[in-house]
Write an enzyme that holds these catalytic residues in place. Structure first.
Site, short mmCIF file in Angstrom:
data_model
loop_
_atom_site.label_atom_id
_atom_site.label_comp_id
_atom_site.label_asym_id
_atom_site.label_seq_id
_atom_site.Cartn_x
_atom_site.Cartn_y
_atom_site.Cartn_z
N GLY A 11 -6.39 2.43 12.32
CA GLY A 11 -5.58 2.43 11.11
C GLY A 11 -5.89 3.59 10.16
O GLY A 11 -6.73 4.44 10.46
N ASP A 34 -9.95 -2.00 17.92
CA ASP A 34 -8.59 -2.17 17.41
C ASP A 34 -7.76 -2.83 18.50
O ASP A 34 -8.15 -2.83 19.67
CB ASP A 34 -7.97 -0.82 17.00
CG ASP A 34 -6.88 -1.00 15.95
OD1 ASP A 34 -5.85 -1.66 16.25
OD2 ASP A 34 -7.05 -0.51 14.82
N TYR A 143 0.70 -10.65 0.62
CA TYR A 143 -0.47 -9.80 0.82
C TYR A 143 -1.47 -10.02 -0.32
O TYR A 143 -2.67 -10.21 -0.08
CB TYR A 143 0.02 -8.34 0.85
CG TYR A 143 -1.07 -7.31 0.97
CD1 TYR A 143 -1.81 -7.19 2.14
CD2 TYR A 143 -1.32 -6.41 -0.07
CE1 TYR A 143 -2.79 -6.21 2.25
CE2 TYR A 143 -2.28 -5.43 0.04
CZ TYR A 143 -3.02 -5.33 1.21
OH TYR A 143 -3.98 -4.37 1.32
N LYS A 147 -5.27 -11.53 -0.21
CA LYS A 147 -6.44 -10.77 -0.69
C LYS A 147 -7.18 -11.56 -1.79
O LYS A 147 -8.41 -11.57 -1.84
CB LYS A 147 -6.02 -9.39 -1.21
CG LYS A 147 -5.58 -8.44 -0.11
CD LYS A 147 -6.73 -8.08 0.81
CE LYS A 147 -6.34 -7.11 1.91
NZ LYS A 147 -7.41 -6.89 2.90
N1 SER Z 1 -1.70 0.18 -0.15
C1 SER Z 1 -1.52 -1.22 -0.11
C2 SER Z 1 -0.10 -1.59 -0.01
O1 SER Z 1 0.73 -0.86 -0.50
C3 SER Z 1 -2.10 -1.86 -1.34
O2 SER Z 1 -3.38 -2.30 -1.06
O3 SER Z 1 0.21 -2.60 0.53
#
Ligand code: SER
Length: 322
Positions: A11, A34, A143, A147
């Protein structure tokens, strides 16, 4: 000698982090893992294993096989992609973390874990400017929710089981070696490729949307510095705010224009505009500075200059190979 594994080594972060860890600690001491093959550099400089983080048994097998004691767990689904596939994102982002934390419980295989959090843990009710370390956190993306929950789990495993887990809330990361995928901050990488290829770019965010960003070399150095710090200095076991450079698409375009005067940007915001608006514009990272000496070296001008030079080199090379 410690033995490290980077999970997510193909990544955007993993491809560069693996190489820097190999530089510092020796090629054979850093295993890259990966679900798909990594870059030529990563594949050819040291051990590589195919790993699906959803397969806990295989994960444990690899960790035992190589006598791993430190993990950098970078595999995750980013904000834009996660909105299209919420359940899958939740499962991937959570299950992988819990599997690794379990393997690091006292007496377990692992001695130290790095897991990245993100500015996405903040939400529309968070103060946007100079967002503090401790503040209102009501993330509105899948997301961000994953987190935020992950941060709670990290702190819980540290308090309850003594797991030495360390984390930073990355801002949008800008790099030229490996492109990002599926994030809201990705425009700040794409724009360089399009500026060089076609002299124009259609941005998926509005021109005045400020977001916290960081050039990859700063992020890599900060990550390893945190992992190498004396445990007593790591006072925050959820995740540290980390600040780099804050700018809007218009400001970045203006900086690129200093090098490519004919460059033009048009704006066509999509669903990611709403995500961006729920995130901070700038970050207060005084805890990371005070606790383990974090500092940021690159600014908008120095980052832009290097990005343009390196992306051009990369694209020229593609031309030559074709
Ligand atoms: N760069 C990431 C995103 O845009 C943020 O942690 O999802």
């Amino acid at each position: 000698m410690k033995k490290i594994i980077v999970i997510g080594a193909s990544g955007q972060i993993g491809s560069e982090l693996t190489m820097e860890l190999r530089n510092r600690f020796g090629n054979d001491n850093v295993i890259a893992g990966d679900i798909k093959n990594a870059s030529h550099d990563v594949m050819n400089s040291g051990p590589f294993e195919i790993i699906d983080v959803m397969n806990e048994n295989r994960l444990e097998e690899i960790i035992r096989l190589h006598n791993i004691d430190q993990v950098y767990l970078l595999a995750a689904m980013l904000s834009g992609n996660a909105e299209k596939n919420p359940k899958k994102a939740w499962e991937l982002n959570m299950k992988s973390l819990l599997s690794i934390l379990d393997m690091a419980k006292s007496g377990g295989l692992l001695k130290k874990v790095f897991w990245p959090s993100s500015i996405a843990v903040f939400g529309p009710t968070t103060p946007r400017e100079n967002t503090p370390q401790l503040t209102i956190m009501e993330p509105s993306t899948v997301y961000g929710i994953s987190k935020q929950a992950g941060e709670r789990w990290c702190e819980y495993y540290f308090n309850k089981y003594g797991v030495d887990v360390r984390s930073v809330r990355y801002p949008g990361l800008i790099s030229y070696k490996t492109e990002a995928g599926g994030g809201t901050t990705d425009y700040a990488v794409e724009i360089f490729y399009e500026a060089i290829k076609s002299g124009k770019y259609e941005c998926f965010l509005k021109e005045n949307t400020a977001l916290p960003m960081m050039f990859m070399p700063d992020a890599i150095r900060g990550t390893i510095d945190l992992m190498e710090s004396d445990p007593a200095k790591v006072k925050i076991r959820s995740s540290y705010n980390l600040s780099g450079i804050s700018f809007t698409p218009k400001e970045l375009a203006g900086e690129i224009k200093k090098h490519i005067p004919e460059f033009t940007v048009t704006y066509k915001p999509d669903f990611r505009q709403q995500i961006a608006e729920s995130w901070p514009a700038s970050i207060d990272d005084s805890d990371a500075r005070a606790d383990w000496g974090w500092n940021c070296e690159y600014n908008l001008a120095s980052m832009t200059e290097i990005m343009l030079r390196e992306v051009k080199k990369k694209l020229d090379l593609v031309q030559v190979t074709l």
